[in-house]
Scaffold this motif. Structure first.
Motif, PDB file in Angstrom:
ATOM      1  N   ILE A  75       3.666   2.431  17.341  1.00  0.00           N
ATOM      2  CA  ILE A  75       2.236   2.615  17.135  1.00  0.00           C
ATOM      3  C   ILE A  75       1.533   2.510  18.490  1.00  0.00           C
ATOM      4  CG2 ILE A  75       2.283   1.755  14.775  1.00  0.00           C
ATOM      5  CD1 ILE A  75       1.239  -0.908  15.793  1.00  0.00           C
ATOM      6  N   ARG A  76       0.319   3.033  18.578  1.00  0.00           N
ATOM      7  CA  ARG A  76      -0.384   3.138  19.858  1.00  0.00           C
ATOM      8  C   ARG A  76      -0.582   1.774  20.515  1.00  0.00           C
ATOM      9  NH1 ARG A  76      -2.654   7.249  21.964  1.00  0.00           N
ATOM     10  NH2 ARG A  76      -2.512   8.410  20.005  1.00  0.00           N
ATOM     11  N   GLU A  77      -0.810   0.740  19.710  1.00  0.00           N
ATOM     12  CA  GLU A  77      -1.062  -0.592  20.260  1.00  0.00           C
ATOM     13  C   GLU A  77       0.137  -1.140  21.030  1.00  0.00           C
ATOM     14  OE1 GLU A  77      -1.714   0.445  17.334  1.00  0.00           O
ATOM     15  OE2 GLU A  77      -3.791  -0.020  16.783  1.00  0.00           O
ATOM     16  N   LEU A  78       1.350  -0.643  20.723  1.00  0.00           N
ATOM     17  CA  LEU A  78       2.558  -1.146  21.374  1.00  0.00           C
ATOM     18  C   LEU A  78       3.062  -0.239  22.488  1.00  0.00           C
ATOM     19  CD1 LEU A  78       4.749  -2.400  18.384  1.00  0.00           C
ATOM     20  CD2 LEU A  78       3.567  -3.793  20.074  1.00  0.00           C
ATOM     21  N   ALA A  79       2.566   0.975  22.552  1.00  0.00           N
ATOM     22  CA  ALA A  79       3.132   1.968  23.465  1.00  0.00           C
ATOM     23  C   ALA A  79       3.099   1.509  24.918  1.00  0.00           C
ATOM     24  CB  ALA A  79       2.391   3.286  23.309  1.00  0.00           C
ATOM     25  N   GLU A  80       1.966   1.024  25.364  1.00  0.00           N
ATOM     26  CA  GLU A  80       1.844   0.602  26.767  1.00  0.00           C
ATOM     27  C   GLU A  80       2.778  -0.559  27.070  1.00  0.00           C
ATOM     28  OE1 GLU A  80      -1.721  -1.170  29.489  1.00  0.00           O
ATOM     29  OE2 GLU A  80      -2.196   0.594  28.268  1.00  0.00           O
ATOM     30  N   GLU A  81       2.884  -1.488  26.140  1.00  0.00           N
ATOM     31  CA  GLU A  81       3.768  -2.638  26.338  1.00  0.00           C
ATOM     32  C   GLU A  81       5.226  -2.205  26.415  1.00  0.00           C
ATOM     33  OE1 GLU A  81       5.037  -6.746  23.984  1.00  0.00           O
ATOM     34  OE2 GLU A  81       3.168  -5.717  23.475  1.00  0.00           O
ATOM     35  N   VAL A  82       5.637  -1.278  25.550  1.00  0.00           N
ATOM     36  CA  VAL A  82       7.012  -0.785  25.553  1.00  0.00           C
ATOM     37  C   VAL A  82       7.321  -0.071  26.865  1.00  0.00           C
ATOM     38  CG1 VAL A  82       8.606   0.849  24.481  1.00  0.00           C
ATOM     39  CG2 VAL A  82       7.188  -0.625  23.054  1.00  0.00           C
ATOM     40  N   GLU A  83       6.418   0.781  27.325  1.00  0.00           N
ATOM     41  CA  GLU A  83       6.625   1.503  28.572  1.00  0.00           C
ATOM     42  C   GLU A  83       6.742   0.550  29.757  1.00  0.00           C
ATOM     43  OE1 GLU A  83       3.313   4.187  28.624  1.00  0.00           O
ATOM     44  OE2 GLU A  83       4.466   5.807  27.691  1.00  0.00           O
ATOM     45  N   HIS A  84       5.914  -0.480  29.769  1.00  0.00           N
ATOM     46  CA  HIS A  84       5.965  -1.465  30.852  1.00  0.00           C
ATOM     47  C   HIS A  84       7.282  -2.225  30.829  1.00  0.00           C
ATOM     48  CE1 HIS A  84       4.650  -4.492  33.705  1.00  0.00           C
ATOM     49  NE2 HIS A  84       5.028  -5.434  32.844  1.00  0.00           N
TER      50      HIS A  84
END
Length: 218
Positions: free
Chosen positions: A6-15
């Motif tokens: 989901i969008r809320e997790l995308a940035e965290e996963v990429e980092h």
């Protein structure tokens, strides 16, 4: 392999993944779309799509047990995914080598709920399945593997039993217990003694108790 989140997790996963993120591929989907992929609403916003699991053959299982003096857990027609997942988690926690899924027809394998309940335990076990568990046990016994079945009404006390190795512990169907042909291949039938307040333990809990006994004698 691909990650959907989901969008809320995308940035965290990429980092977290860093440069590796581009090699894997990350897709942003809605919560409902991820639920469809996971076949469950308990996905916590993240799904990993990967290659299909490779199942070991019964012959490969026999090789592992005889070469390492190892231990396996076999499930006789156990179908509830939460019970299967609990068994897998206990097996991995206590260092069991393999789990064998058996049924009169090809076992359907592991659904997402079983893998989730196992909490990563599946990745530490050789996974095998068979279309005829009784026949597979015959073949394992011919190679020197001992087979122990669980039955709450058996005479032998599982907590006092001396478990030789290599060995297979067989847990039966949630309602019917061990099938007659499978029971006939057991070198011993063992029971966990209780207070008598209730008739038996859940198969997942019973497996955990017995696996702990096996591990204690390793």
């Amino acid at each position: 392999m691909r990650i959907a989140c989901i969008r809320e997790l995308a940035e965290e996963v990429e980092h977290t993944l860093g440069d590796y993120a581009e090699q894997i591929g990350i897709g942003v989907l809605s919560d409902r779309e991820i639920e469809k992929l996971a076949h469950s609403n308990q996905h916590e916003g993240l799904v990993l799509e990967a290659r299909a699991r490779r199942w070991a053959t019964p012959h490969e299982l026999g090789d592992l047990l005889t070469k390492t003096n190892g231990v396996a857990v076999a499930l006789d027609r156990v179908r509830n995914s939460y019970n299967i997942g609990a068994v897998l988690r206990s097996a991995a926690f206590f260092g069991v080598d393999a789990v064998l899924l058996g049924a009169p027809a090809p076992h359907p394998g592991l659904d997402p709920n079983a893998v989730r309940v196992a909490e990563g335990g599946v990745e530490h076990l050789m996974m095998a399945r068979t279309t005829d568990l009784a026949d597979t046990l015959v073949r394992l016994r011919s190679r020197g593997v001992k087979v122990f079945g669980a039955d709450g009404h058996a005479d032998s006390d599982a907590l006092r039993f001396d478990y030789p190795r290599p060995a297979v512990l067989v847990m039966g169907n949630e309602r019917e217990g061990l099938g007659p042909r499978v029971r006939a291949q057991c070198d011993a039938i063992l029971a966990i003694r209780g207070s008598g307040a209730v008739e038996s333990l859940n198969v997942g809990v019973a497996a955990g108790v017995l696996i702990a006994q096996l591990a204690a004698r390793r």
